[in-house]
Design a protein around this motif. Structure first.
Motif, PDB file in Angstrom:
ATOM      1  N   TYR A 193       4.961  10.658  -4.640  1.00 22.01           N
ATOM      2  CA  TYR A 193       5.314   9.132  -4.091  1.00 22.01           C
ATOM      3  C   TYR A 193       4.213   8.330  -4.854  1.00 22.01           C
ATOM      4  O   TYR A 193       4.362   7.043  -4.753  1.00 22.01           O
ATOM      5  N   ASP A 194       3.493   8.810  -5.847  1.00 25.18           N
ATOM      6  CA  ASP A 194       2.877   7.864  -6.759  1.00 25.18           C
ATOM      7  C   ASP A 194       1.814   6.947  -5.837  1.00 25.18           C
ATOM      8  O   ASP A 194       1.409   5.822  -6.296  1.00 25.18           O
TER       9      ASP A 194
ATOM     10  N   ASP B 187       2.277  13.950  -1.997  1.00 20.72           N
ATOM     11  CA  ASP B 187       1.648  12.723  -2.283  1.00 20.72           C
ATOM     12  C   ASP B 187       1.684  12.206  -3.721  1.00 20.72           C
ATOM     13  O   ASP B 187       1.702  11.261  -3.850  1.00 20.72           O
TER      14      ASP B 187
END
Length: 88
Positions: free
Chosen positions: A33-34, A30
């Protein structure tokens, strides 16, 4: 009683660390994925980790204590039922 409290504390800490270690990969993914912070808070993976941690600590420790108390009481009852005068 104090030894039991120490054991319960150690077991609870181990369960919390195991849940955190198991979910670390998901949290790193998570992060890579920024995703925004609010989206991370609303994600299902965070909810699942929190539920696993709470249920692991809240349910496992009392169930283990209850099972051990039951087995100890059962063992004591079976020892008292077979006294030496009944064996011979």
């Amino acid at each position: 009683m104090r030894v039991g409290q120490d054991v319960m504390g150690t077991m609870a800490a181990t369960l919390i660390l195991a849940v955190f270690g198991g979910s670390l990969g998901t949290w790193v993914l998570d992060y890579v994925y920024d995703l925004p912070f609010l989206q991370l808070l609303n994600s299902n993976s965070l909810d699942i980790v929190i539920m696993q941690g709470l249920s692991g600590v809240i349910l496992t420790v009392p169930i283990a204590a209850g099972c051990s108390a039951f087995l100890l009481a059962y063992k004591r009852a079976s020892v008292h039922e077979t006294s030496p005068s009944q064996i011979g």
